[in-house]
Motif scaffolding. Structure first.
Motif, PDB file in Angstrom:
ATOM      1  N   THR A 188       0.820  -1.221   0.000  1.00 25.38           N
ATOM      2  CA  THR A 188       0.000   0.000   0.000  1.00 25.38           C
ATOM      3  C   THR A 188       0.850   1.267   0.000  1.00 25.38           C
ATOM      4  N   ALA A 189       2.168   1.115  -0.145  1.00 29.63           N
ATOM      5  CA  ALA A 189       3.089   2.252  -0.201  1.00 29.63           C
ATOM      6  C   ALA A 189       4.287   1.856  -1.040  1.00 29.63           C
ATOM      7  N   ALA A 190       5.208   2.789  -1.222  1.00 31.73           N
ATOM      8  CA  ALA A 190       6.393   2.534  -2.039  1.00 31.73           C
ATOM      9  C   ALA A 190       7.168   1.332  -1.524  1.00 31.73           C
ATOM     10  N   VAL A 191       7.598   0.470  -2.463  1.00 27.90           N
ATOM     11  CA  VAL A 191       8.347  -0.746  -2.120  1.00 27.90           C
ATOM     12  C   VAL A 191       9.832  -0.398  -2.153  1.00 27.90           C
ATOM     13  N   GLY A 192      10.444  -0.356  -0.974  1.00 27.55           N
ATOM     14  CA  GLY A 192      11.805   0.154  -0.855  1.00 27.55           C
ATOM     15  C   GLY A 192      12.905  -0.828  -1.151  1.00 27.55           C
ATOM     16  N   SER A 219       9.829  -8.708  -0.040  1.00 31.36           N
ATOM     17  CA  SER A 219       9.818  -7.257  -0.286  1.00 31.36           C
ATOM     18  C   SER A 219       9.442  -6.538   0.996  1.00 31.36           C
ATOM     19  N   VAL A 220       9.937  -5.311   1.145  1.00 26.05           N
ATOM     20  CA  VAL A 220       9.588  -4.455   2.276  1.00 26.05           C
ATOM     21  C   VAL A 220       9.170  -3.101   1.736  1.00 26.05           C
ATOM     22  N   ASN A 252      14.180  -0.128   5.406  1.00 26.70           N
ATOM     23  CA  ASN A 252      15.178   0.268   4.409  1.00 26.70           C
ATOM     24  C   ASN A 252      15.773  -0.892   3.639  1.00 26.70           C
ATOM     25  N   SER A 253      15.875  -2.062   4.278  1.00 27.70           N
ATOM     26  CA  SER A 253      16.629  -3.153   3.652  1.00 27.70           C
ATOM     27  C   SER A 253      16.050  -4.503   4.042  1.00 27.70           C
TER      28      SER A 253
END
Length: 799
Positions: free
Chosen positions: A428-432, A446-447, A485-486
């Motif tokens: 539901t937000a940018a996939v970092g 994925s995060v 972040n990672s």
């Protein structure tokens, strides 16, 4: 190469940086080179191998940006106009500066044109003036009147016998002047917006112009009228008349008088027209340039044509240069003029032949490492944030973007073409960040900024079918309280680690995303997490400028590496987990020894944040990229340098033995050369003294007979001797011979003049001491003579 040894040094193999940052771009007549405007210099790009030569940056300390430039048709001359209001004439073959003269335009020159023979130049400025220049004498011969506003095009009639130069400006008209008299011969009016291109047909009668008023106009230059105004329903930024002899991707209309034209604009595609009938003959279907998002904005900045190879070049607003064959309209070459900020990089392809690069755009740039030919992978609709690949299958690539989606890409083993085979939209937000499994291609994780960690199932059939398969997230957990972040998958595919802005890293089971542990200790957000390839150890880096090693069994901190002065953004294990290479926000790369907790070496090539770092499988190379738009390929040279040092040590031992043997055998000339080679000033001093004592050789002949390298070393030895009062006589003798008989201009090093200044104070001191000595000697002689005179006089009196 064995990766078990500890690495100590790396050398830069190649650097890839921006070669086109906007402005003019021209194609050489032979089709081999592109001349691209790049801030304060011109980049000359060889199309076949991607090599770049810089022209124009004479003084690195002074930035004199280029406003405009042009090349002669034969490529012999290049003209540039600079921010300093100077014109500079360059040799196109030797790339040397020939002439500099002052521009008399009131402001920057926005357009330049050269005649076919390179003897005359036309320049148009933002002051609305057009001037003609004689390049033989570099003088302005005409100031042409009639244009209003900024001049954006100056163009010589290709037939020099016509003696006409054209120009367009903000008044939307095309003006033509006689280049001999300077008088206006024509004004072609028909456009209602800025004229973006102008070309003349090979018959010398017809001309084609395009504009942002969405029309192409065919002109008759004899009658000075428009023959056809063709609506094309898009803003056109580039257009040209195709030669009648050129092969087209469609059958030509069998009419001798047909005039064919190509155009490109805001839709990002090339169209071919027959201008007299107004028919569209060809419409490009394989465009890699997306259409402009807003109406009346740009997608294509330049449309180029090379008659020799019958190729078309498109330059996009993202500074991508795409070269197509005109006969089949196949994409022949893709060049990236401006890489933009590099966010992530991974190796791809069997043998790690390619490099996938995510920049501050929605396209993935896939470079072939040997030629740096680029394949642009389109599909994402927003900035790509992360890339991932796996050792299990180097042809598979995973990517994520700001639009909450992840895409799976597959490279064809034979053609090396990469296609998107699957798409997933569950966040539901940018996939970092994304990461693939390492042993078997079964899953990826994925995060996202939605604080979630997702486990995805991969399709069983990993092949390109022409359609994109939907990806399924089989498990989801709320992993952290702030942005993640990672994420990384362990080498055995059993564990997953995440690092977040909440200052923690967490350990998860890859089977069901069960939380196994939390690592607390960083004072600021965790930017990167990595598993050791052999030990039960996790490495984390943070904005608190530290790297920490954690035990996966005890969940405690084992070591902390301190020494960075800024955020540690990325890191990778090397040498079977014995070393770590890290990148920071200060542009520095650091190599750490885990056992000693010390930084072995620091690599400095970037001038800003290094966001991305990737190491190849055998650890012989790694690549770094950052916000400075610089992609640097590094090579491990530890073993080479050790072997070179060992060979040098052996050679040094042999030479020292030879020196001792020559001294023992009284072979002084050979001993002198060896002592100079070994850089032994005191040995050289004793040999020079021995040669002088021997007296059977002329010292000047011996010194002049030495190689320039040895003469330089002898001069350096004399400078050392000159600092000592005991040895200054020999030093002055050697310096005198070198300066008077050889001369500094015959020596190779340029810094010797500056070093010679350092001997002046010592020489003055020696001179003063000798002068005082001679004065004392004369006074002593005077005293002795007086005493002798007195003694003689006394004896005479006695007699």
């Amino acid at each position: 190469m064995n990766s078990n040894y500890l690495k100590e040094s790396f050398d830069v193999v190649s650097k890839y940086e921006a070669f086109y940052t906007g402005g003019n771009i021209e194609w050489s007549e032979n089709g081999e080179q592109l001349f691209c405007q790049n801030k304060d210099f011109i980049s000359i790009v060889t199309i076949s191998n991607g090599t770049v030569i810089k022209l124009g940056k004479v003084n690195k300390k002074i930035n004199d940006e280029i406003n405009s430039f042009s090349i002669s048709k034969d490529g012999k001359f290049i003209i540039t106009h600079h921010k300093s209001s100077l014109f500079k004439l360059w040799s196109g073959q030797e790339l040397k500066l020939i002439k500099i003269w002052k521009s008399i335009h009131n402001g920057p020159v926005s357009a330049i044109a050269l005649t076919k023979d390179g003897l005359s130049m036309a320049s148009g400025g933002i002051d609305g003036s057009v001037r003609l220049w004689d390049l033989k004498y570099h003088v302005c011969i005409h100031n042409l009147k009639g244009t209003v506003g900024v001049v954006n095009i100056v163009y010589y009639h290709p037939n020099l016998k016509k003696e006409i130069v054209f120009a367009t400006a903000d008044d939307y008209a095309i003006h033509g002047w006689n280049i001999k008299t300077g008088l206006k011969e024509m004004t072609l009016e028909g456009h209602f917006s800025k004229v973006t291109s102008l070309t003349v047909h090979e018959d010398g009668v017809h001309a084609l112009s395009s504009g942002r008023d969405k029309v192409l106009i065919l002109w008759d230059l004899i009658k000075k009228i428009s023959l056809r105004i063709l609506p094309v329903f898009e803003c056109i930024e580039g257009a040209f008349i195709i030669p009648n002899t050129a092969n087209l991707p469609i059958p030509k209309i069998k009419t001798k008088s047909s005039i064919y034209a190509a155009s490109a604009g805001e839709n990002g595609i090339v169209k071919i027209w027959e201008m007299k009938s107004g028919r569209m003959l060809f419409h490009q279907t394989n465009s890699l340039i997306p259409a402009a998002k807003e109406e009346n904005s740009l997608a294509v900045k330049h449309l180029l044509y090379n008659a020799k190879d019958n190729n078309i070049g498109l330059v996009s607003t993202n500074h991508n240069i795409l070269i197509y064959t005109l006969n089949k309209f196949e994409c022949k070459k893709q060049l990236i003029g401006f890489i933009d900020e590099i966010l992530d990089i991974v190796y791809l392809g069997s043998g790690e032949s390619h490099l996938a690069v995510a920049t501050n755009t929605s396209d993935i740039k896939l470079y072939e490492l040997t030629t740096m030919n680029c394949q642009i992978l389109c599909g994402h609709t927003n900035i790509i944030l992360s890339l991932g690949s796996s050792q299990a299958n180097r042809n598979l690539l995973i990517s994520s973007d700001k639009d909450k989606c992840v895409r799976l890409w597959l490279m064809d083993e034979k053609t090396k073409i990469v296609n998107c085979i699957a798409l997933g939209i569950k966040h539901t937000a940018a996939v970092g960040c994304v990461a693939l499994s390492q042993i078997e291609i079964k899953f990826f994780v994925s995060v996202s900024q939605d604080f979630c960690l997702k486990l995805w199932d991969l399709p069983e059939n990993l092949s390109y079918t022409g359609t994109e398969v939907s990806l399924n997230a089989i498990n989801t957990v709320m992993a952290h309280q702030k942005d993640i972040n990672s994420v990384v998958v362990s080498p055995n595919d059993k564990l997953i680690a995440t690092g977040s802005q909440d200052k923690t890293a967490k350990l998860w089971s890859a089977e069901n995303l069960q939380q196994l542990g939390v690592f607390r200790g960083h004072r600021r957000g965790v930017s990167c997490v990595r598993f050791s390839p052999i030990d039960q150890v996790l490495a984390t880096s943070s904005a608190d400028c530290t790297i920490k090693l954690w035990s996966l069994n005890e969940l405690n901190c084992l070591k902390t590496f301190e020494g960075n002065e800024s955020t540690v953004l990325k890191m990778e294990f090397l040498s079977r987990g014995m070393q770590i290479i890290s990148s920071g926000g200060d542009g520095l790369l650091k190599l750490w020894n885990i056992k000693s907790s010390e930084c072995i070496t620091t690599l400095d090539q970037h001038n800003s944040r290094v966001w991305s770092l990737t190491v190849n499988k055998d650890e012989t190379h790694f690549v770094s990229g950052g916000s400075d738009s610089l992609l640097v390929v590094w090579r491990d040279v530890t073993q080479e340098k050790k072997a070179k040092a060992l060979a040098l040590k052996d050679e040094l031992a042999r030479d020292e033995q030879k020196l001792e043997n020559c001294l023992e055998a009284k072979k002084l000339k050979k001993a002198l050369r060896l002592a100079l080679k070994l850089q032994k000033p005191m040995h050289v001093l004793h040999i020079i003294e021995a040669l002088i004592r021997k007296g059977d050789e002329n010292m000047t002949i011996i010194i002049c007979g030495l190689k320039p390298l040895y003469q330089e070393e002898l001069l350096k030895c004399a400078m050392i001797w000159n600092t000592n009062a005991r040895n200054f006589q020999l030093a002055q003798l050697v310096i005198n011979v070198i300066l008077n008989e050889i001369g500094l201009e015959n020596l190779q090093r340029n810094d010797l003049k500056g070093k010679l200044e350092s001997i002046i104070p010592y020489t003055n001191r020696h001179f003063k001491r000798l002068t005082q000595l001679y004065q004392d000697l004369h006074f002593l002689l005077y005293t002795i003579n007086n005493m002798k005179s007195c003694n003689t006089a006394q004896k005479t009196i006695e007699i």
